[in-house]
Write a protein that holds these residues in place. Structure first.
Motif, PDB file in Angstrom:
ATOM      1  N   VAL A  94      -7.251  21.595  -1.816  1.00 11.18           N
ATOM      2  CA  VAL A  94      -7.682  20.335  -1.214  1.00 11.18           C
ATOM      3  C   VAL A  94      -6.690  19.256  -1.623  1.00 11.18           C
ATOM      4  CG1 VAL A  94      -9.480  18.566  -1.142  1.00 11.18           C
ATOM      5  CG2 VAL A  94     -10.112  20.988  -1.158  1.00 11.18           C
ATOM      6  N   LEU A  95      -6.019  18.686  -0.632  1.00 10.88           N
ATOM      7  CA  LEU A  95      -5.017  17.651  -0.897  1.00 10.88           C
ATOM      8  C   LEU A  95      -5.673  16.279  -0.974  1.00 10.88           C
ATOM      9  CD1 LEU A  95      -2.196  18.777   1.569  1.00 10.88           C
ATOM     10  CD2 LEU A  95      -2.463  19.368  -0.847  1.00 10.88           C
ATOM     11  N   ILE A  96      -5.159  15.457  -1.880  1.00  6.03           N
ATOM     12  CA  ILE A  96      -5.586  14.066  -2.000  1.00  6.03           C
ATOM     13  C   ILE A  96      -4.334  13.213  -1.823  1.00  6.03           C
ATOM     14  CG2 ILE A  96      -6.616  12.322  -3.498  1.00  6.03           C
ATOM     15  CD1 ILE A  96      -8.030  14.673  -4.954  1.00  6.03           C
ATOM     16  N   ALA A  97      -4.185  12.622  -0.657  1.00  5.78           N
ATOM     17  CA  ALA A  97      -2.997  11.824  -0.330  1.00  5.78           C
ATOM     18  C   ALA A  97      -3.335  10.343  -0.453  1.00  5.78           C
ATOM     19  CB  ALA A  97      -2.524  12.142   1.090  1.00  5.78           C
ATOM     20  N   TYR A  98      -2.456   9.594  -1.114  1.00  7.64           N
ATOM     21  CA  TYR A  98      -2.738   8.170  -1.295  1.00  7.64           C
ATOM     22  C   TYR A  98      -1.455   7.353  -1.141  1.00  7.64           C
ATOM     23  CZ  TYR A  98      -0.865   8.875  -5.997  1.00  7.64           C
ATOM     24  OH  TYR A  98      -0.050   9.196  -7.057  1.00  7.64           O
ATOM     25  N   ALA A  99      -1.627   6.111  -0.769  1.00  6.40           N
ATOM     26  CA  ALA A  99      -0.526   5.151  -0.689  1.00  6.40           C
ATOM     27  C   ALA A  99      -0.753   4.090  -1.760  1.00  6.40           C
ATOM     28  CB  ALA A  99      -0.469   4.501   0.697  1.00  6.40           C
ATOM     29  N   ALA A 100       0.302   3.729  -2.465  1.00  4.31           N
ATOM     30  CA  ALA A 100       0.160   2.786  -3.576  1.00  4.31           C
ATOM     31  C   ALA A 100       1.522   2.258  -3.979  1.00  4.31           C
ATOM     32  CB  ALA A 100      -0.507   3.460  -4.771  1.00  4.31           C
ATOM     33  N   ASN A 101       1.518   1.108  -4.647  1.00  2.00           N
ATOM     34  CA  ASN A 101       2.738   0.587  -5.254  1.00  2.00           C
ATOM     35  C   ASN A 101       2.366  -0.259  -6.458  1.00  2.00           C
ATOM     36  OD1 ASN A 101       2.440  -2.304  -4.402  1.00  2.00           O
ATOM     37  ND2 ASN A 101       2.719  -1.436  -2.355  1.00  2.00           N
ATOM     38  N   ALA A 102       3.369  -0.625  -7.242  1.00  2.00           N
ATOM     39  CA  ALA A 102       3.121  -1.336  -8.493  1.00  2.00           C
ATOM     40  C   ALA A 102       2.585  -2.738  -8.259  1.00  2.00           C
ATOM     41  CB  ALA A 102       4.410  -1.400  -9.319  1.00  2.00           C
ATOM     42  N   HIS A 103       2.906  -3.329  -7.126  1.00  4.73           N
ATOM     43  CA  HIS A 103       2.471  -4.705  -6.855  1.00  4.73           C
ATOM     44  C   HIS A 103       1.037  -4.743  -6.344  1.00  4.73           C
ATOM     45  CE1 HIS A 103       2.518  -8.880  -5.593  1.00  4.73           C
ATOM     46  NE2 HIS A 103       2.155  -8.499  -4.373  1.00  4.73           N
ATOM     47  N   ALA A 104       0.728  -3.917  -5.336  1.00  4.79           N
ATOM     48  CA  ALA A 104      -0.578  -3.985  -4.676  1.00  4.79           C
ATOM     49  C   ALA A 104      -1.583  -2.999  -5.245  1.00  4.79           C
ATOM     50  CB  ALA A 104      -0.402  -3.733  -3.176  1.00  4.79           C
ATOM     51  N   GLY A 105      -1.119  -2.016  -6.002  1.00  4.24           N
ATOM     52  CA  GLY A 105      -2.029  -0.999  -6.502  1.00  4.24           C
ATOM     53  C   GLY A 105      -2.339   0.038  -5.437  1.00  4.24           C
ATOM     54  N   LEU A 106      -3.581   0.517  -5.410  1.00  7.81           N
ATOM     55  CA  LEU A 106      -3.999   1.566  -4.487  1.00  7.81           C
ATOM     56  C   LEU A 106      -4.306   0.950  -3.121  1.00  7.81           C
ATOM     57  CD1 LEU A 106      -4.687   4.591  -4.248  1.00  7.81           C
ATOM     58  CD2 LEU A 106      -7.029   4.014  -4.937  1.00  7.81           C
ATOM     59  N   LEU A 107      -3.609   1.427  -2.092  1.00  5.33           N
ATOM     60  CA  LEU A 107      -3.763   0.876  -0.744  1.00  5.33           C
ATOM     61  C   LEU A 107      -4.756   1.674   0.096  1.00  5.33           C
ATOM     62  CD1 LEU A 107      -0.005   0.131   0.016  1.00  5.33           C
ATOM     63  CD2 LEU A 107      -1.785  -1.507  -0.646  1.00  5.33           C
ATOM     64  N   ASP A 108      -4.639   2.983   0.077  1.00  4.45           N
ATOM     65  CA  ASP A 108      -5.607   3.821   0.762  1.00  4.45           C
ATOM     66  C   ASP A 108      -5.530   5.233   0.207  1.00  4.45           C
ATOM     67  OD1 ASP A 108      -3.590   5.339   2.141  1.00  4.45           O
ATOM     68  OD2 ASP A 108      -3.474   3.803   3.671  1.00  4.45           O
ATOM     69  N   ALA A 109      -6.511   6.052   0.579  1.00  4.19           N
ATOM     70  CA  ALA A 109      -6.560   7.429   0.095  1.00  4.19           C
ATOM     71  C   ALA A 109      -7.233   8.299   1.144  1.00  4.19           C
ATOM     72  CB  ALA A 109      -7.319   7.509  -1.234  1.00  4.19           C
ATOM     73  N   TRP A 110      -6.789   9.549   1.207  1.00  7.28           N
ATOM     74  CA  TRP A 110      -7.318  10.518   2.156  1.00  7.28           C
ATOM     75  C   TRP A 110      -7.474  11.854   1.436  1.00  7.28           C
ATOM     76  CZ3 TRP A 110      -7.475   8.973   7.510  1.00  7.28           C
ATOM     77  CH2 TRP A 110      -6.885   7.727   7.758  1.00  7.28           C
ATOM     78  N   TRP A 111      -8.337  12.718   1.969  1.00  6.58           N
ATOM     79  CA  TRP A 111      -8.383  14.080   1.467  1.00  6.58           C
ATOM     80  C   TRP A 111      -8.595  15.036   2.624  1.00  6.58           C
ATOM     81  CZ3 TRP A 111     -13.421  15.049  -1.870  1.00  6.58           C
ATOM     82  CH2 TRP A 111     -14.555  14.719  -1.129  1.00  6.58           C
TER      83      TRP A 111
END
Length: 252
Positions: free
Chosen positions: A159-176
């Protein structure tokens, strides 16, 4: 945000609890990484990246350590421990640093997939609809990694957990969801993918169904799992404003 049929079929009655645990673990890992960046007092993002690389695995293990059917494994060739929850191996990865890339265009990693990642897809990924990297195609150094995974049952599912994030904004979104590995460049073809409500959104009222099955045609479409033969169905994820066509998943 309601649970999809895929989530219920995969995790049973605990699906809401597990989805929430994944969201909280990602949030913890991201905050730890951002804290490391602040303490380092440098413009270079190495502290953020190195901390996130380790903490995303550790935070998942911590989130589910009290569940009786959780197993933490550290296969040869890996620096990190992987969580296996009720026969489902959870593998988190960052697919984007901002919102310019959709999850359907995600690649697993910035470069070629590691021997471990290739072995995980070959052994535990869904039955391929397109050519999958066969075990005999793996480089020689991948063989010990594949053998190290032999301790896990053959019916383990990735089961994959894909996420978008960066040091400035933190966690942007997540999918599985579940996907097959298409090539040596990390391109994915999603069989199932749906958004995970972020921890800070948990109290927000749901605006629709969360399920999203990616199959032939326009999202969403009913789906049959090639491995289990169980029916899948879903509706467009509320995070997407327009239909996503799955042919985009084969791109880099």
């Amino acid at each position: 945000m309601r649970m999809s049929q895929w989530a219920h079929d995969t995790f049973g009655q605990r699906a809401p609890l597990i989805r929430q645990g994944v969201a909280e673990a990602l949030s913890v890992a991201l905050e730890n990484a951002r804290d490391a960046q602040k303490v380092a007092q440098t413009d270079h993002l190495h502290p953020f990246g190195f901390t996130l690389m380790s903490r995303k695995f550790e935070a998942l293990a911590e989130a589910f350590e009290d569940m009786g059917d959780v197993r933490v494994v550290k296969p040869g060739g890996s620096q990190h421990e992987l969580v296996v929850l009720d026969g489902k191996l959870l593998f988190p990865f960052r697919y984007a640093k901002d919102r310019s890339l959709t999850v359907m265009s995600a690649r697993i990693g910035d470069g070629r997939p590691s021997a471990l990642v290739q072995a995980l897809f070959n052994r535990f990924g869904p039955e391929p609809r397109m050519r999958q990297l066969a075990m005999h195609d793996l480089p020689p150094h991948a063989v010990p990694v594949a053998e190290a995974l032999g301790d896990l049952p053959d019916d383990t599912r990735l089961v994959l957990i894909a996420y978008a994030a960066n040091a400035h904004a933190g966690l942007l979104d997540a999918w599985w969801g579940e996907a097959e590995l298409l090539d040596r460049f990390g391109s994915l073809r999603w069989h199932q993918c749906e958004p995970i409500p972020l921890a800070h959104e948990a109290g927000a009222p749901a605006s629709g169904d969360s399920a999203a099955a990616f199959d032939q045609g326009v999202l969403p479409m009913p789906e049959v799992n090639a491995r289990t033969g169980s029916a899948r169905s879903g509706e467009r994820p509320v995070a997407e404003a327009t239909p996503i066509r799955p042919e985009a998943a084969g791109g880099a």
